[in-house]
Design a protein around this motif. Structure first.
Motif, mmCIF file in Angstrom:
data_model
loop_
_atom_site.group_PDB
_atom_site.id
_atom_site.type_symbol
_atom_site.label_atom_id
_atom_site.label_comp_id
_atom_site.label_asym_id
_atom_site.label_seq_id
_atom_site.Cartn_x
_atom_site.Cartn_y
_atom_site.Cartn_z
ATOM 1 N N LEU A 1 0.847 -1.188 0.000
ATOM 2 C CA LEU A 1 0.000 0.000 0.000
ATOM 3 C C LEU A 1 0.886 1.242 0.000
ATOM 4 O O LEU A 1 1.880 1.302 0.723
ATOM 5 C CB LEU A 1 -0.894 -0.002 1.242
ATOM 6 C CG LEU A 1 -1.971 1.062 1.334
ATOM 7 C CD1 LEU A 1 -3.013 0.867 0.231
ATOM 8 C CD2 LEU A 1 -2.646 1.014 2.694
ATOM 9 N N MET A 2 0.553 2.201 -0.837
ATOM 10 C CA MET A 2 1.304 3.454 -0.871
ATOM 11 C C MET A 2 0.717 4.393 0.174
ATOM 12 O O MET A 2 -0.501 4.480 0.340
ATOM 13 C CB MET A 2 1.232 4.065 -2.276
ATOM 14 C CG MET A 2 1.945 3.218 -3.303
ATOM 15 S SD MET A 2 1.700 3.676 -5.030
ATOM 16 C CE MET A 2 1.895 5.420 -5.046
ATOM 17 N N GLY A 3 1.599 5.046 0.899
ATOM 18 C CA GLY A 3 1.152 5.963 1.932
ATOM 19 C C GLY A 3 2.199 6.108 3.004
ATOM 20 O O GLY A 3 3.338 5.653 2.863
ATOM 21 N N ASP A 4 1.811 6.711 4.100
ATOM 22 C CA ASP A 4 2.747 7.025 5.166
ATOM 23 C C ASP A 4 2.052 6.900 6.519
ATOM 24 O O ASP A 4 0.880 7.271 6.663
ATOM 25 C CB ASP A 4 3.261 8.452 4.962
ATOM 26 C CG ASP A 4 4.473 8.770 5.792
ATOM 27 O OD1 ASP A 4 5.254 7.856 6.098
ATOM 28 O OD2 ASP A 4 4.645 9.957 6.138
ATOM 29 N N MET A 5 2.784 6.387 7.503
ATOM 30 C CA MET A 5 2.288 6.320 8.872
ATOM 31 C C MET A 5 3.230 7.150 9.738
ATOM 32 O O MET A 5 4.414 6.848 9.822
ATOM 33 C CB MET A 5 2.216 4.875 9.377
ATOM 34 C CG MET A 5 1.690 4.774 10.790
ATOM 35 S SD MET A 5 1.199 3.112 11.305
ATOM 36 C CE MET A 5 2.721 2.221 11.248
ATOM 37 N N LYS A 6 2.700 8.204 10.344
ATOM 38 C CA LYS A 6 3.518 9.104 11.156
ATOM 39 C C LYS A 6 3.182 8.943 12.626
ATOM 40 O O LYS A 6 2.018 8.898 13.012
ATOM 41 C CB LYS A 6 3.280 10.559 10.739
ATOM 42 C CG LYS A 6 3.759 10.870 9.344
ATOM 43 C CD LYS A 6 3.481 12.313 8.993
ATOM 44 C CE LYS A 6 3.912 12.552 7.551
ATOM 45 N NZ LYS A 6 3.386 13.771 7.011
ATOM 46 N N ASN A 7 4.228 8.868 13.439
ATOM 47 C CA ASN A 7 4.094 8.790 14.881
ATOM 48 C C ASN A 7 3.955 10.220 15.411
ATOM 49 O O ASN A 7 4.840 11.037 15.208
ATOM 50 C CB ASN A 7 5.335 8.099 15.454
ATOM 51 C CG ASN A 7 5.181 7.698 16.881
ATOM 52 O OD1 ASN A 7 4.291 8.157 17.589
ATOM 53 N ND2 ASN A 7 6.064 6.838 17.339
ATOM 54 N N GLN A 8 2.841 10.521 16.070
ATOM 55 C CA GLN A 8 2.567 11.862 16.584
ATOM 56 C C GLN A 8 2.570 11.851 18.110
ATOM 57 O O GLN A 8 2.211 10.854 18.732
ATOM 58 C CB GLN A 8 1.202 12.360 16.088
ATOM 59 C CG GLN A 8 1.030 12.366 14.596
ATOM 60 C CD GLN A 8 1.836 13.453 13.917
ATOM 61 O OE1 GLN A 8 2.338 14.366 14.551
ATOM 62 N NE2 GLN A 8 1.969 13.341 12.612
ATOM 63 N N ASP A 9 2.935 12.970 18.697
ATOM 64 C CA ASP A 9 2.966 13.109 20.148
ATOM 65 C C ASP A 9 1.675 13.773 20.622
ATOM 66 O O ASP A 9 1.248 14.786 20.056
ATOM 67 C CB ASP A 9 4.183 13.966 20.546
ATOM 68 C CG ASP A 9 4.329 14.083 22.044
ATOM 69 O OD1 ASP A 9 4.181 13.064 22.734
ATOM 70 O OD2 ASP A 9 4.590 15.203 22.528
ATOM 71 N N LEU A 10 1.042 13.195 21.632
ATOM 72 C CA LEU A 10 -0.151 13.795 22.232
ATOM 73 C C LEU A 10 0.327 14.825 23.259
ATOM 74 O O LEU A 10 0.739 14.460 24.362
ATOM 75 C CB LEU A 10 -1.032 12.722 22.880
ATOM 76 C CG LEU A 10 -2.345 13.185 23.476
ATOM 77 C CD1 LEU A 10 -3.222 13.833 22.407
ATOM 78 C CD2 LEU A 10 -3.079 12.024 24.116
ATOM 79 N N GLN A 11 0.337 16.071 22.852
ATOM 80 C CA GLN A 11 0.911 17.157 23.653
ATOM 81 C C GLN A 11 0.340 17.184 25.077
ATOM 82 O O GLN A 11 -0.866 17.131 25.268
ATOM 83 C CB GLN A 11 0.657 18.505 22.971
ATOM 84 C CG GLN A 11 1.353 18.664 21.641
ATOM 85 C CD GLN A 11 2.869 18.628 21.751
ATOM 86 O OE1 GLN A 11 3.446 19.206 22.659
ATOM 87 N NE2 GLN A 11 3.511 17.930 20.832
#
Length: 162
Positions: free
Chosen positions: A78-88
């Motif tokens: 699958l083409m795409g991106d998974m980004k790890n985000q911080d819950l401020q």
């Protein structure tokens, strides 16, 4: 006499089932996910709650974000991106997935032209096992999240010296 044996047997069964249900319920710690943001339009929030395990430091979780598609004999991703985000302000993290559902793959000639349903995913990601924190994802509505728990092999192996 027969009635009292039946009653006692029934009570024992109820106690056993209740104890089993409580034991099963104890394996999960109630997790809070209210502090995570709401999903934006066209997306959904999904999460994984891992059961409490012994030696959680020995375990890993392999994450697969993808969708089922009808595909030929080629190998696809699958083409795409998974980004790890911080819950401020919380010290937690979550994952945002960007994908239009497009796939890419090998270009082998498939002689039979037969298509089968396959789960096609982004590059799998391995994270540490932690039953105290949810794994929270924001994915497009037509994408799903799957996972598997990786357990260590009990036998330690030695590298070969040349």
């Amino acid at each position: 006499m027969k009635f009292s044996k039946t009653l006692i047997t029934g009570l024992i069964l109820m106690i056993g089932v209740n104890a089993f249900a409580q034991k099963k319920a104890e394996r999960f710690e109630k997790l809070q996910i209210e502090m995570f943001p709401k999903a934006k339009d066209g997306y959904k929030q999904v999460y994984i709650q891992l059961p409490i395990e012994k030696n959680e430091n020995d375990l890993k979780v392999e994450l697969f974000v993808g969708m089922e598609k009808m595909l030929d004999c080629n190998n696809y991703f699958l083409m795409g991106d998974m980004k790890n985000q911080d819950l401020q302000g919380w010290g937690y993290n979550y994952y945002e997935v960007e994908s239009k559902g497009e796939t890419a793959g090998t270009l082998m000639g498939c002689l039979d032209k037969k298509q089968t349903k396959k789960f096609v995913s982004l590059k799998p990601e391995i994270v540490r096992y932690n039953s105290k924190l949810p794994l929270v994802f924001y994915v497009p509505k037509d994408i799903e999240v799957r996972y598997r728990v990786l357990r260590p092999d009990n036998t330690m192996k030695k590298a070969v010296q040349k």
